[in-house]
Design an enzyme around this catalytic site. Structure first.
Site, PDB file in Angstrom:
ATOM      1  N   CYS A   1       0.825  -1.214   0.000  1.00  0.00           N
ATOM      2  CA  CYS A   1       0.000   0.000   0.000  1.00  0.00           C
ATOM      3  C   CYS A   1       0.860   1.265   0.000  1.00  0.00           C
ATOM      4  CB  CYS A   1      -0.920  -0.044   1.221  1.00  0.00           C
ATOM      5  SG  CYS A   1      -1.780   1.493   1.566  1.00  0.00           S
TER       6      CYS A   1
ATOM      7  N   CYS B   1      -0.184   4.003   2.485  1.00  0.00           N
ATOM      8  CA  CYS B   1       0.162   3.622   3.863  1.00  0.00           C
ATOM      9  C   CYS B   1       1.557   4.124   4.220  1.00  0.00           C
ATOM     10  CB  CYS B   1       0.092   2.106   4.031  1.00  0.00           C
ATOM     11  SG  CYS B   1      -1.556   1.406   3.757  1.00  0.00           S
TER      12      CYS B   1
END
Length: 110
Positions: free
Chosen positions: A35, A38
């Site tokens: 991700c 993230c």
């Protein structure tokens, strides 16, 4: 998992005790290695964990390694930030955001 400094990792096994058993609200980041947003959020969470430690606990949960909790809370996108109070989710936010905006979004529930 992209580890944010000063932020504990929780798992399916200890989620209940770490989140429901907390005496303060808990901000859970549902995250994954793959991700990109993230990664952007990691330093923001580190700052908030350090600055708000007296009134907020911040933890991370790796969705790939912990599917049970991920499915139980209907998490479909990363990062998902979910705020728990007394073991119950009271707010959910999807996507990375700057520190100031995240603190504004948390202000009404802290």
């Amino acid at each position: 998992m992209i580890k944010a400094a000063g932020v504990a990792e929780v798992t399916d096994a200890d989620f209940e005790s770490e989140v429901a058993g907390s005496g303060v609200p808990v901000l859970v980041e549902f995250t994954a290695d793959w991700c990109g947003p993230c990664r952007q959020l990691a330093p923001v969470l580190s700052d908030i964990a350090r600055e708000e430690s007296d009134r907020l606990k911040v933890v991370q949960l790796d969705v790939d390694a912990n599917p049970q909790t991920t499915i139980a809370y209907g998490v479909l996108s990363m990062p998902t930030l979910m705020l728990f109070r007394d073991g119950e989710p009271v707010k959910s936010m999807v996507g990375a955001r700057p520190k100031r905006r995240l603190l504004e979004e948390l202000a009404d529930v802290l």
